[in-house]
Design a protein around this motif. Structure first.
Motif, PDB file in Angstrom:
ATOM      1  N   PRO A  36       0.806  -1.234   0.000  1.00 27.36           N
ATOM      2  CA  PRO A  36       0.000   0.000   0.000  1.00 27.36           C
ATOM      3  C   PRO A  36       0.834   1.276   0.000  1.00 27.36           C
ATOM      4  O   PRO A  36       0.523   2.224  -0.723  1.00 27.36           O
ATOM      5  CB  PRO A  36      -0.823  -0.126   1.286  1.00 27.36           C
ATOM      6  N   ILE A  37       1.909   1.330   0.808  1.00 26.77           N
ATOM      7  CA  ILE A  37       2.722   2.534   0.909  1.00 26.77           C
ATOM      8  C   ILE A  37       3.405   2.859  -0.416  1.00 26.77           C
ATOM      9  O   ILE A  37       3.705   4.014  -0.715  1.00 26.77           O
ATOM     10  CB  ILE A  37       3.777   2.401   2.034  1.00 26.77           C
ATOM     11  N   SER A  38       3.649   1.831  -1.254  1.00 29.38           N
ATOM     12  CA  SER A  38       4.326   2.043  -2.538  1.00 29.38           C
ATOM     13  C   SER A  38       3.362   2.071  -3.709  1.00 29.38           C
ATOM     14  O   SER A  38       3.799   2.235  -4.857  1.00 29.38           O
ATOM     15  CB  SER A  38       5.365   0.935  -2.775  1.00 29.38           C
ATOM     16  N   SER A  39       2.068   1.913  -3.436  1.00 31.28           N
ATOM     17  CA  SER A  39       1.114   1.760  -4.530  1.00 31.28           C
ATOM     18  C   SER A  39       0.997   3.011  -5.409  1.00 31.28           C
ATOM     19  O   SER A  39       0.947   2.907  -6.639  1.00 31.28           O
ATOM     20  CB  SER A  39      -0.267   1.367  -3.971  1.00 31.28           C
ATOM     21  N   VAL A  40       0.968   4.188  -4.803  1.00 27.95           N
ATOM     22  CA  VAL A  40       0.871   5.421  -5.596  1.00 27.95           C
ATOM     23  C   VAL A  40       2.148   5.657  -6.407  1.00 27.95           C
ATOM     24  O   VAL A  40       2.076   5.892  -7.624  1.00 27.95           O
ATOM     25  CB  VAL A  40       0.550   6.635  -4.693  1.00 27.95           C
ATOM     26  N   PRO A  41       3.362   5.603  -5.775  1.00 25.60           N
ATOM     27  CA  PRO A  41       4.586   5.768  -6.579  1.00 25.60           C
ATOM     28  C   PRO A  41       4.712   4.727  -7.687  1.00 25.60           C
ATOM     29  O   PRO A  41       5.133   5.059  -8.804  1.00 25.60           O
ATOM     30  CB  PRO A  41       5.708   5.603  -5.540  1.00 25.60           C
ATOM     31  N   TYR A  42       4.342   3.476  -7.389  1.00 19.13           N
ATOM     32  CA  TYR A  42       4.453   2.416  -8.402  1.00 19.13           C
ATOM     33  C   TYR A  42       3.504   2.678  -9.568  1.00 19.13           C
ATOM     34  O   TYR A  42       3.887   2.528 -10.742  1.00 19.13           O
ATOM     35  CB  TYR A  42       4.160   1.062  -7.767  1.00 19.13           C
ATOM     36  N   THR A  43       2.277   3.073  -9.264  1.00 14.28           N
ATOM     37  CA  THR A  43       1.306   3.361 -10.321  1.00 14.28           C
ATOM     38  C   THR A  43       1.813   4.476 -11.232  1.00 14.28           C
ATOM     39  O   THR A  43       1.704   4.387 -12.461  1.00 14.28           O
ATOM     40  CB  THR A  43      -0.047   3.757  -9.704  1.00 14.28           C
ATOM     41  N   ILE A 175      -7.633   6.657 -13.944  1.00 11.60           N
ATOM     42  CA  ILE A 175      -7.564   7.929 -14.663  1.00 11.60           C
ATOM     43  C   ILE A 175      -6.476   7.902 -15.737  1.00 11.60           C
ATOM     44  O   ILE A 175      -6.698   8.319 -16.883  1.00 11.60           O
ATOM     45  CB  ILE A 175      -7.301   9.092 -13.684  1.00 11.60           C
ATOM     46  N   LEU A 176      -5.302   7.389 -15.388  1.00 12.00           N
ATOM     47  CA  LEU A 176      -4.154   7.440 -16.301  1.00 12.00           C
ATOM     48  C   LEU A 176      -4.150   6.321 -17.340  1.00 12.00           C
ATOM     49  O   LEU A 176      -3.771   6.548 -18.497  1.00 12.00           O
ATOM     50  CB  LEU A 176      -2.850   7.386 -15.491  1.00 12.00           C
ATOM     51  N   TYR A 177      -4.551   5.124 -16.915  1.00 10.71           N
ATOM     52  CA  TYR A 177      -4.408   3.961 -17.800  1.00 10.71           C
ATOM     53  C   TYR A 177      -5.733   3.250 -18.075  1.00 10.71           C
ATOM     54  O   TYR A 177      -5.753   2.251 -18.787  1.00 10.71           O
ATOM     55  CB  TYR A 177      -3.419   2.961 -17.193  1.00 10.71           C
ATOM     56  N   HIS A 178      -6.819   3.745 -17.464  1.00 14.93           N
ATOM     57  CA  HIS A 178      -8.139   3.131 -17.616  1.00 14.93           C
ATOM     58  C   HIS A 178      -8.151   1.665 -17.172  1.00 14.93           C
ATOM     59  O   HIS A 178      -8.845   0.832 -17.760  1.00 14.93           O
ATOM     60  CB  HIS A 178      -8.605   3.245 -19.078  1.00 14.93           C
ATOM     61  N   ALA A 179      -7.354   1.375 -16.145  1.00 15.64           N
ATOM     62  CA  ALA A 179      -7.291   0.021 -15.591  1.00 15.64           C
ATOM     63  C   ALA A 179      -6.742   0.100 -14.173  1.00 15.64           C
ATOM     64  O   ALA A 179      -6.129   1.105 -13.786  1.00 15.64           O
ATOM     65  CB  ALA A 179      -6.402  -0.874 -16.450  1.00 15.64           C
ATOM     66  N   LEU A 180      -6.958  -0.960 -13.389  1.00 14.45           N
ATOM     67  CA  LEU A 180      -6.423  -1.007 -12.022  1.00 14.45           C
ATOM     68  C   LEU A 180      -4.943  -1.383 -12.058  1.00 14.45           C
ATOM     69  O   LEU A 180      -4.518  -2.390 -11.494  1.00 14.45           O
ATOM     70  CB  LEU A 180      -7.220  -2.013 -11.179  1.00 14.45           C
ATOM     71  N   THR A 181      -4.166  -0.588 -12.733  1.00 14.58           N
ATOM     72  CA  THR A 181      -2.738  -0.833 -12.874  1.00 14.58           C
ATOM     73  C   THR A 181      -2.016  -0.504 -11.571  1.00 14.58           C
ATOM     74  O   THR A 181      -2.164   0.580 -11.020  1.00 14.58           O
ATOM     75  CB  THR A 181      -2.159   0.030 -14.007  1.00 14.58           C
ATOM     76  N   GLY A 182      -1.225  -1.463 -11.068  1.00 14.43           N
ATOM     77  CA  GLY A 182      -0.440  -1.234  -9.861  1.00 14.43           C
ATOM     78  C   GLY A 182      -1.126  -1.661  -8.583  1.00 14.43           C
ATOM     79  O   GLY A 182      -0.481  -1.804  -7.548  1.00 14.43           O
ATOM     80  N   VAL A 183      -2.429  -1.847  -8.626  1.00 15.65           N
ATOM     81  CA  VAL A 183      -3.178  -2.292  -7.440  1.00 15.65           C
ATOM     82  C   VAL A 183      -3.914  -3.576  -7.789  1.00 15.65           C
ATOM     83  O   VAL A 183      -4.820  -3.580  -8.628  1.00 15.65           O
ATOM     84  CB  VAL A 183      -4.189  -1.224  -6.972  1.00 15.65           C
ATOM     85  N   ARG A 184      -3.466  -4.668  -7.149  1.00 16.78           N
ATOM     86  CA  ARG A 184      -4.101  -5.962  -7.395  1.00 16.78           C
ATOM     87  C   ARG A 184      -4.199  -6.723  -6.081  1.00 16.78           C
ATOM     88  O   ARG A 184      -4.048  -6.145  -5.003  1.00 16.78           O
ATOM     89  CB  ARG A 184      -3.301  -6.746  -8.444  1.00 16.78           C
ATOM     90  N   GLU A 185      -4.393  -8.027  -6.193  1.00 18.22           N
ATOM     91  CA  GLU A 185      -4.531  -8.835  -4.982  1.00 18.22           C
ATOM     92  C   GLU A 185      -3.281  -8.808  -4.115  1.00 18.22           C
ATOM     93  O   GLU A 185      -3.362  -8.965  -2.888  1.00 18.22           O
ATOM     94  CB  GLU A 185      -4.897 -10.292  -5.342  1.00 18.22           C
ATOM     95  N   GLY A 186      -2.122  -8.589  -4.754  1.00 12.61           N
ATOM     96  CA  GLY A 186      -0.877  -8.525  -3.988  1.00 12.61           C
ATOM     97  C   GLY A 186      -0.865  -7.361  -3.010  1.00 12.61           C
ATOM     98  O   GLY A 186      -0.257  -7.451  -1.934  1.00 12.61           O
ATOM     99  N   THR A 187      -1.543  -6.270  -3.368  1.00 13.26           N
ATOM    100  CA  THR A 187      -1.631  -5.110  -2.479  1.00 13.26           C
ATOM    101  C   THR A 187      -2.396  -5.469  -1.207  1.00 13.26           C
ATOM    102  O   THR A 187      -1.981  -5.137  -0.094  1.00 13.26           O
ATOM    103  CB  THR A 187      -2.332  -3.939  -3.200  1.00 13.26           C
ATOM    104  N   ILE A 188      -3.496  -6.188  -1.385  1.00 13.46           N
ATOM    105  CA  ILE A 188      -4.311  -6.599  -0.235  1.00 13.46           C
ATOM    106  C   ILE A 188      -3.570  -7.622   0.610  1.00 13.46           C
ATOM    107  O   ILE A 188      -3.539  -7.529   1.844  1.00 13.46           O
ATOM    108  CB  ILE A 188      -5.660  -7.179  -0.716  1.00 13.46           C
TER     109      ILE A 188
END
Length: 224
Positions: A36-43, A175-188
């Motif tokens: 979670p802490i890296s999700s925004v920078p990674y996206t 917004i940027l890629y029109h997909a849940l890029t960078g956030v998946r089950e691994g984040t949870i």
């Protein structure tokens, strides 16, 4: 606390910082989302030129600004240590991402295994940072600022902040890629596992580590 003990604790913290970054990089390499802490920078790093480490540094500075807004004159002097620590941590992330450039797991089972190993490493890194008990990263300092200002439970506040970060990354991806890029089950999964792994290490070897560092008692495991 003696000068020698303080040096030992800062060295231990820096090693923990490297282990932390190694875990984040391996989780990211699993390509199932990141912590979670890296999700925004990674996206952001997926679609733009700066590296994950550089985006992490920029995000850390943003979190420090948020802390200043929340705490104002009550901003602790030691919280300024977040700036050099953030520079080192961001550099560590880029270094470990390069070190793990050969890691390209193919197939879901190998990706899931990489994710779990990354969570284990990250959990150990969080334990090391907690055991050093000298300074916190901007993510934890932000949680501390919120919980101190509004008198909320640290652990519950951390969960809320992690969820907010993950949702923010998901919105950015849409917004940027029109997909849940960078956030998946691994984040949870990482959000659920890492804190528990850190607490397990705390219970198992925490006392031994504190004896090594020169202090008998551990800080609260709620900060994991």
């Amino acid at each position: 606390m003696s000068k020698k003990e303080l040096i030992r604790r800062y060295l231990f913290f820096l090693v923990g910082l490297f282990v932390n970054s190694l875990g984040i990089s391996l989780i990211t390499k699993a390509n199932l989302g990141t912590s979670p802490i890296s999700s925004v920078p990674y996206t952001l790093s997926i679609g733009f030129a700066p590296t994950l480490g550089m985006f992490t540094l920029a995000y850390s500075v943003l979190l420090i600004v948020i802390q200043l807004v929340i705490l104002r004159r009550r901003f602790p002097r030691q919280f300024w240590l977040q700036l050099p620590i953030s520079v080192i941590f961001s550099w560590f992330i880029d270094v470990t991402m390069e070190m793990l450039s050969f890691v390209q797991p193919q197939g879901y089972p190998l990706k899931f295994l990489s994710l779990l190993v990354g969570c284990l490493i990250l959990g150990f890194g969080v334990f090391m940072e907690m055991a050093a008990n000298v300074v916190m990263l901007p993510g934890e300092c932000t949680v501390s600022a919120i919980s101190t200002t509004w008198n909320t439970d640290f652990g519950k506040t951390k969960v809320a902040v992690d969820v907010t970060m993950a949702v923010s990354a998901a919105v950015l991806g849409l917004i940027l890629y029109h997909a849940l890029t960078g956030v998946r089950e691994g984040t949870i999964i990482s959000a659920l596992l890492v804190g528990n792994i850190a607490r397990t290490f705390n219970k198992g070897i925490g006392s031994w580590v504190q004896n090594l560092l020169g202090e008998e008692e551990l800080p609260s495991a709620e900060q994991a």
